[in-house]
Structure formats: C-alpha cells, structure tokens
Design an enzyme around this catalytic site. Sequence first.
Site, PDB file in Angstrom:
ATOM      1  CG  ASP A 101      49.298 -37.875 123.880  1.00 11.63           C
ATOM      2  OD1 ASP A 101      48.733 -37.301 124.822  1.00 11.63           O
ATOM      3  OD2 ASP A 101      50.079 -37.291 123.099  1.00 11.63           O
ATOM      4  CG  HIS A 123      50.417 -39.827 127.758  1.00 12.26           C
ATOM      5  ND1 HIS A 123      51.669 -39.406 127.355  1.00 12.26           N
ATOM      6  CD2 HIS A 123      49.617 -38.750 127.624  1.00 12.26           C
ATOM      7  CE1 HIS A 123      51.610 -38.131 127.003  1.00 12.26           C
ATOM      8  NE2 HIS A 123      50.361 -37.718 127.138  1.00 12.26           N
ATOM      9  CG  HIS A 165      41.695 -30.768 121.188  1.00 13.94           C
ATOM     10  ND1 HIS A 165      42.099 -29.945 122.205  1.00 13.94           N
ATOM     11  CD2 HIS A 165      42.782 -31.526 120.876  1.00 13.94           C
ATOM     12  CE1 HIS A 165      43.369 -30.185 122.503  1.00 13.94           C
ATOM     13  NE2 HIS A 165      43.800 -31.150 121.718  1.00 13.94           N
ATOM     14  CG  HIS A 221      45.906 -35.136 127.595  1.00  8.62           C
ATOM     15  ND1 HIS A 221      46.689 -34.178 128.188  1.00  8.62           N
ATOM     16  CD2 HIS A 221      46.735 -35.865 126.823  1.00  8.62           C
ATOM     17  CE1 HIS A 221      47.947 -34.313 127.782  1.00  8.62           C
ATOM     18  NE2 HIS A 221      48.002 -35.339 126.952  1.00  8.62           N
ATOM     19  CG  LEU A 222      40.838 -38.782 131.835  1.00  7.20           C
ATOM     20  CD1 LEU A 222      40.505 -39.451 133.164  1.00  7.20           C
ATOM     21  CD2 LEU A 222      40.207 -39.565 130.681  1.00  7.20           C
TER      22      LEU A 222
HETATM   23  O1  DOR Z   1      49.028 -33.757 120.672  1.00 11.21           O
HETATM   24  C1  DOR Z   1      49.095 -33.463 121.850  1.00 11.21           C
HETATM   25  N1  DOR Z   1      48.008 -33.059 122.547  1.00 11.21           N
HETATM   26  N2  DOR Z   1      50.294 -33.537 122.460  1.00 11.21           N
HETATM   27  C2  DOR Z   1      50.479 -33.047 123.712  1.00 11.21           C
HETATM   28  O2  DOR Z   1      51.584 -33.110 124.192  1.00 11.21           O
HETATM   29  C3  DOR Z   1      49.366 -32.432 124.454  1.00 11.21           C
HETATM   30  C4  DOR Z   1      48.072 -32.948 123.962  1.00 11.21           C
HETATM   31  C5  DOR Z   1      46.904 -32.137 124.486  1.00 11.21           C
HETATM   32  O3  DOR Z   1      46.854 -31.900 125.702  1.00 11.21           O
HETATM   33  O4  DOR Z   1      46.029 -31.772 123.704  1.00 11.21           O
HETATM   34 ZN    ZN Z   2      49.749 -35.994 126.173  1.00  8.94          ZN
END
Ligand code: DOR
Ligand code: ZN
Length: 430
Positions: free
Chosen positions: A286, A61, A290, A63-64
């Site tokens: 996860d 899990h 950002h 996010h790239l």
């Molecule tokens: O904290 C999170 N950030 N939870 C998520 O479900 C999405 C993720 C994101 O894409 O920034």
């Molecule tokens: Zn996520």
Amino acid sequence: MRWWLCGILSDYRGVIGEGCLELDASRGVISRISKEPPSGALVEDYRGKGFVVAPGFIDLHVHLRGLNLSYKEDEVTGCRAAAAGGVTLVVDMPNTSPPLTTPEALDAKLAALGEGCIVDHGVYAGIPGEPQLLGELASRPIAGFKVYPSDLRSPALREALKLRRLVILHPETPEASRGDLASFEPASRAVHRGCWWEALAVLELASIAPRWASVHVTHASCPSTIEAARGLGYTVDVTPHHLFYEALPGLDPCLYRVNPPLRGHAERVGLLKLLLEGRVDAVASDHAPHTPREKALPPTCPAGFPWLEAWPWMLFRLVRAGALSLGEFHWLVSRGPALVLGLRNYGELSVGARANVVVYDPKTPGRFPGPRHSKARLYPAFMAETAGQPIEVVVGGNKVYFEGELAEAPQGAVNPFKRRSRGPRPPSKN
Ligand code: DOR
Ligand code: ZN
C-alpha cells in the site's frame, strides 16, 4: 541475449540448492536451470557468498500516482523505488487525478507506465459512475477492478462483479470515515475507525457478488477481516505496517496516519498469528506517497506510508527471527501475489517462468537509510528496522539494479495483463 546467474536458488518451495539460472533477455524467461553453467557462457556467479537468488517480489497494491498527482510520485520514481527494493512487478491503484474510471484516463496511465516504469507493471481500473463504461475499461489490459468504500453501493459494482475479472476490495464501508470526525490521534482513531467496518465491508460485497466472483481483500488490518474473507473463499493480503506497528499513544497523528488505521496490540498480534499460520495469501505495501509538506500539516494531512524501497526487508525480519521459513517468505512476496493476480508464470524459479529475479544478502543487518528514489521522503521511524538487502535485481532477463545503481530507462519491462485472463482460484494452503 542469454546469460547465467548462480547462487543459492530459492523460491516458495524453500531452498532448492546452489545452482544457476539461464536468463533469456530476448524472450524474458528463465530458459534453463542447472547445477553448473556450460563452459564459455556469460556468468554472474554468487556461489560461495551466501547470496540468495529468488523470484522478484510482487507488490499487488501500490499508488504510483502520476497524471495530476505527479508532484507526489510518478511512474518513473515509483518504479525506481520498487526496483531498489527488489520488487519486479507492481500493480497500481486507480485513485489518481483524474481517477482511472474512464477509458481516457486509463489509457494515459497505461501509456505512462509503459514509457517510464523500469519494472513489470499493471493497473486496476476504478468502478465508473456509468455502468456502460465497464465494458470499455475491461477491454484494456487491466489487472482487475478496485473497489473503494464509496463504490460499495454503486450499481456499476454489481455489473463489474459479473465480468469475471479480479475485484480487489478496500475493506471499509463508507461509514468508517465517520470515525475520523471523532478522532485524530492514532490510538483513538484505531478505535473509532474500528475493525467492524472491515468485516462489514467484506460481508456487504459478498451479499451482491456471484458465488464465482474473484474477490481479493487487500490491506486487512484485523484478524476478523481475514476470517471473514477466507470464510467466503476470498483471497487476502496484509501490509507490513499493520503486522509490525501499533497505534501507540502519543504517535505523530500525521506521520502515522494511514487507512485502515494502525491497530492495537491484540489486533496486530492476531494478524501476525494468522500470517504465520499460512492463512494470508500475500503481503502488499500500500505504498502511498505524499509530499513531506502534506504529511506535516494537521488536520488535513493525507493517509499513507511510502514503502516501496523497504517493505520486503521489514518482512524479512521474520525470517531472521526464525518465525518464517525462506519458502514461506517467498510465497508471501512472490508466488502468493502472482496467483492472486492469475499470473502463473510469475513467482517461481522454473523453466519458462518470467525472468524476474532478485539476488539478496540474507545476512546483512539491513538498516533502511530512508527512501532514495521515491519522491515521498518523510517516513515513520519503524521503517528503518529491516533485515537483508538486495544486491541485484533483474526484470525480464535485464539487470535493472546492481549494488545501489539503477537502470536509467525501462529495458524489457512488460504489462503481463496484456495477454491473459484470470486463471482458476489460487490453491489454498489450508
Ligand atoms: O492510507 C491510505 N492511503 N489508504 C488508502 O486507502 C489510500 C491511500 C492513498 O491513496 O493515499
Ligand atoms: Zn491503497
């Protein structure tokens, strides 16, 4: 090219003993295992140093980002961060811009991963608005479908559940985000965006899923979510941040903002207890990058932590503390996620297994110096408390990380979902 790597061999079965792996870079597999390499062979020998040679870690899990969100992270920087953490397979999430709910967006993402990612990689498709698109999405080499709260009641989800592909659930109902209107500060967010939404989301999905559907529940932040998922025969992962950190009063509301939110002491300890009892199939980061600017701007600051370089080493603290055995650690970070993903040739040291390997020093105190490869540089202080440290990382028999230096370009990294369908359910440990 074939070469040998020697040290303390260990995987989910525990410490196998001092020995050597022969890695075949042309086939990308472990081709032999023996106590001694043959004379004249090319050998990298860590025996006598106390370094562990183990299967590379798998993060199911992450996010790239990439595509229009490349200013936050992209497939090059995210995968470099993974390699520097000892992670040799990442599976990317579809909440990109544009989202991975169309064949065009999915093809662009798969191409970017293939071109830029120095570790093995996969991607989940999103649930499309139009159920007719499901077949086209499923014909791509995807790891499965990701279900967000907003997808829970969509007609396409009912169809997706019938496709016999892995379905991975963000366990919150759409109502959970209403809690954000009532609260901003982490400790009260933990209450308003409470545990009940998580178990409810699992039950809601189960109410429309065929009994034979392959469902995985990701980033369970509450013990009740794990109980609900396991009771239904679903697999489940937890994140290191929900295991190690609590929504203490006074935390910076932006820096510590994550979904699901950090929980209170009782939930965190309950989660840890279930992990230590072997009731969790995998740990996943996860990783949600950002920009520092976005993370510092209330009230719109987005949720998520940039974890890829550090998370396995935070979990390793439990080994150092004597709470997890080495075998249990390797189960949670390699073999467990491999089986959730249906990749039976990943996550173990055996002849014919994928030659993804991490060599690490289990003894270094390992203070994390902060992200060096991810674009997301602002991170919560608790991430600094790690144990152990990677020395060398190998993907498909090719060295991609050695003593702080990364390979410039991908060498033999693959998308393993190109040549498989999901196998049988992973064996339950309990
Ligand atoms: O904290 C999170 N950030 N939870 C998520 O479900 C999405 C993720 C994101 O894409 O920034
Ligand atoms: Zn996520």
